[in-house]
Design a protein around this motif. Structure first.
Motif, short mmCIF file in Angstrom:
data_model
loop_
_atom_site.label_atom_id
_atom_site.label_comp_id
_atom_site.label_asym_id
_atom_site.label_seq_id
_atom_site.Cartn_x
_atom_site.Cartn_y
_atom_site.Cartn_z
N THR A 4 50.15 29.00 42.17
CA THR A 4 51.41 29.29 42.87
C THR A 4 51.86 28.08 43.68
O THR A 4 53.04 27.73 43.69
N ARG A 54 51.49 38.94 43.19
CA ARG A 54 51.84 37.53 43.35
C ARG A 54 52.40 37.33 44.75
O ARG A 54 53.48 37.80 45.07
N THR A 80 53.83 35.26 48.01
CA THR A 80 54.59 34.09 48.40
C THR A 80 54.59 34.03 49.93
O THR A 80 54.39 35.02 50.61
N LEU A 103 55.10 27.98 35.33
CA LEU A 103 55.70 29.32 35.31
C LEU A 103 54.83 30.29 34.52
O LEU A 103 54.63 31.44 34.92
N LEU A 104 54.30 29.81 33.39
CA LEU A 104 53.42 30.65 32.58
C LEU A 104 52.16 31.04 33.35
O LEU A 104 51.74 32.21 33.34
N PHE A 120 51.88 31.19 36.58
CA PHE A 120 52.27 32.05 37.70
C PHE A 120 52.44 33.50 37.24
O PHE A 120 51.91 34.42 37.86
N PHE A 121 53.14 33.71 36.13
CA PHE A 121 53.40 35.07 35.68
C PHE A 121 52.22 35.67 34.92
O PHE A 121 52.15 36.89 34.77
N ALA A 122 51.30 34.81 34.48
CA ALA A 122 50.11 35.33 33.81
C ALA A 122 49.05 35.78 34.79
O ALA A 122 48.09 36.45 34.42
N ARG A 123 49.25 35.47 36.06
CA ARG A 123 48.27 35.81 37.08
C ARG A 123 48.26 37.32 37.31
O ARG A 123 49.31 37.93 37.51
N SER A 124 47.08 37.90 37.27
CA SER A 124 46.95 39.34 37.49
C SER A 124 47.01 39.65 38.98
O SER A 124 46.73 38.80 39.82
#
Length: 290
Positions: free
Chosen positions: A176, A62, A64, A52-53, A55-59
């Protein structure tokens, strides 16, 4: 292949060696009270915070995709099915039955991806089948099968289909895909646990399995899963499945050392044959597709 194109090949093989040791945390969790599919489910839950970290840290945006979600779920489901198989049968049998995956992968590429079959594909399959037969010492009739054997076989099928979808689907990033795999594995693992009659356990010391699950999930499952999926985006399903047979080396050797499971000349020669099958795919020219 160029030097850079060998990176996913070597990374996949190194990941395979790590996957071969997966039975160690699975059996540790089993001894702490998490039997059946709960062990693999708990390890996926332990990996979830890291994924999760990431995934949300990805610039950037995002992305799907339903196909990517399905591929991740199948990969995660394969992992959980395999971990459950380890608790129901010997490590040797689970490892070798899972690694019928290359046969399923060749079939998928032939039927759906336009792959032209060649003699070297037949050689790889013959080597793999002979290796499995030796490992099982000729006892491969259905009368010798148990639930763990079936789960290991289904695991290999899920892996072959999932890796094919990863290879042909949109590139949404290994992090992801890893998150989808983790969540899918948790859902499928929970359903499998209840479906096979394993109620949610209540360990005497709940802190032990929680810490084991977090440690193995964060330090082991998360990085190895992401690295494997990164390779899956760059290698065709058959090559990837054959490369991951490197798990046989660490899986069978470690189970022989720590569990005193049978390991004589049939296991040694059988393992060499299955690994030789993988090498035929690595050194063969790139298969033609229409």
């Amino acid at each position: 292949m160029t030097k850079s194109s060998y990176l996913p090949v070597w990374l996949a093989f190194v990941c395979a060696l790590f996957w071969g040791l997966w039975w160690l945390p699975v059996r540790a969790l089993e001894s702490s009270g998490l039997d059946g599919a709960w062990a693999g489910t708990a390890m996926n839950a332990g990996a979830l915070p890291v994924l999760l970290l990431l995934f949300f840290a990805r610039s950037g945006r995002r992305r799907t995709d339903l196909r990517a979600m399905a591929s991740g779920a199948l990969i995660g489901g394969a992992m959980v099915l395999y971990s459950a198989a380890i608790t129901e049968t010997t490590v040797v049998r689970a490892v070798l039955l899972f690694y019928l995956a290359p046969a399923w992968a060749i079939g998928i590429e032939w039927l759906f991806m336009g792959r032209k079959l060649r003699w070297i594909n037949g050689l790889a399959l013959v080597l793999a089948v002979c290796g499995v037969t030796l490992i099982f010492r000729g006892q491969i009739s259905l009368s010798h099968w148990n639930l763990g054997d079936l789960l290991a076989l289904l695991s290999g099928m899920c892996w072959a289909v999932g890796s094919a979808l990863v290879f042909t689907g949109p590139d949404i990033g290994a992090r992801t895909l890893g998150l989808f795999g983790c969540v899918g594995g948790m859902v499928i693992g929970t359903a499998l646990a209840f479906g096979t009659g394993h109620a949610l356990p209540a360990p005497v010391d709940p802190l032990e399995p929680v810490m084991l699950a977090l440690a193995s999930g964060m330090l082991y499952i998360a990085p190895v899963l992401v690295a494997t999926l990164w390779s899956a985006r760059r290698l065709n399903p058959t090559l990837l499945s054959f490369l991951l047979t490197g798990e046989i080396i660490s899986g069978i050797a470690s189970s022989a050392i720590f569990l005193s499971e049978p390991f004589g000349w049939p296991e040694l020669v059988g393992s060499a044959l299955v690994i030789s099958a993988a090498l035929t795919e690595v050194i063969a020219p790139k298969p033609s597709v229409s």
